[in-house]
Design a protein around this motif. Structure first.
Motif, PDB file in Angstrom:
ATOM      1  N   LEU A 119       0.818  -1.207   0.000  1.00 33.06           N
ATOM      2  CA  LEU A 119       0.000   0.000   0.000  1.00 33.06           C
ATOM      3  C   LEU A 119       0.857   1.265   0.000  1.00 33.06           C
ATOM      4  O   LEU A 119       0.501   2.257  -0.621  1.00 33.06           O
ATOM      5  N   VAL A 120       1.988   1.219   0.687  1.00 30.51           N
ATOM      6  CA  VAL A 120       2.901   2.363   0.693  1.00 30.51           C
ATOM      7  C   VAL A 120       3.439   2.604  -0.713  1.00 30.51           C
ATOM      8  O   VAL A 120       3.478   3.741  -1.188  1.00 30.51           O
ATOM      9  N   GLY A 121       3.831   1.533  -1.386  1.00 32.39           N
ATOM     10  CA  GLY A 121       4.332   1.666  -2.754  1.00 32.39           C
ATOM     11  C   GLY A 121       3.276   2.206  -3.701  1.00 32.39           C
ATOM     12  O   GLY A 121       3.561   3.051  -4.559  1.00 32.39           O
ATOM     13  N   LEU A 122       2.053   1.736  -3.550  1.00 33.51           N
ATOM     14  CA  LEU A 122       0.960   2.232  -4.384  1.00 33.51           C
ATOM     15  C   LEU A 122       0.733   3.725  -4.119  1.00 33.51           C
ATOM     16  O   LEU A 122       0.625   4.517  -5.061  1.00 33.51           O
ATOM     17  N   ALA A 123       0.698   4.116  -2.863  1.00 36.78           N
ATOM     18  CA  ALA A 123       0.530   5.536  -2.527  1.00 36.78           C
ATOM     19  C   ALA A 123       1.686   6.375  -3.064  1.00 36.78           C
ATOM     20  O   ALA A 123       1.479   7.491  -3.561  1.00 36.78           O
ATOM     21  N   ASP A 124       2.909   5.848  -3.007  1.00 37.19           N
ATOM     22  CA  ASP A 124       4.071   6.566  -3.541  1.00 37.19           C
ATOM     23  C   ASP A 124       3.947   6.783  -5.045  1.00 37.19           C
ATOM     24  O   ASP A 124       4.259   7.859  -5.557  1.00 37.19           O
ATOM     25  N   ARG A 125       3.497   5.759  -5.770  1.00 42.83           N
ATOM     26  CA  ARG A 125       3.352   5.899  -7.223  1.00 42.83           C
ATOM     27  C   ARG A 125       2.240   6.876  -7.578  1.00 42.83           C
ATOM     28  O   ARG A 125       2.357   7.649  -8.523  1.00 42.83           O
ATOM     29  N   ILE A 126       1.169   6.868  -6.808  1.00 39.48           N
ATOM     30  CA  ILE A 126       0.086   7.832  -7.036  1.00 39.48           C
ATOM     31  C   ILE A 126       0.596   9.244  -6.767  1.00 39.48           C
ATOM     32  O   ILE A 126       0.331  10.171  -7.544  1.00 39.48           O
ATOM     33  N   ALA A 127       1.359   9.425  -5.694  1.00 38.85           N
ATOM     34  CA  ALA A 127       1.923  10.740  -5.370  1.00 38.85           C
ATOM     35  C   ALA A 127       2.881  11.219  -6.454  1.00 38.85           C
ATOM     36  O   ALA A 127       2.903  12.405  -6.795  1.00 38.85           O
TER      37      ALA A 127
END
Length: 73
Positions: free
Chosen positions: A49-57
């Motif tokens: 989830l952290v990686g997904l949020a990072d890519r969205i950011a």
């Protein structure tokens, strides 16, 4: 990123249903992804989830997560 979120649902949530809705208003795309899984998703317990949020950011967006334990749906 939607495909990655759906993969996470399939692998980790125990859901047998999910819904994706999308809308664009004033040049902003909003995706809502819901499932009937077990809930209790916590970015602190892994990197997915952290990686997904990072890519969205990195694309100029933000991810908001609501994942109550034993959700009502």
């Amino acid at each position: 990123m939607t495909a990655e979120a759906l993969t996470n649902i399939a692998r980790h949530s125990g859901a047998d249903r999910c819904r994706v809705s999308a809308r664009c208003r004033d040049g902003v795309l909003r995706l809502d992804i819901e499932d009937n899984g077990s809930g209790d998703a916590d970015p602190a317990r892994g990197t997915g989830l952290v990686g997904l949020a990072d890519r969205i950011a990195a694309a100029g967006g933000r991810m908001l997560l609501s994942s109550p334990v034993d959700p009502p749906c």
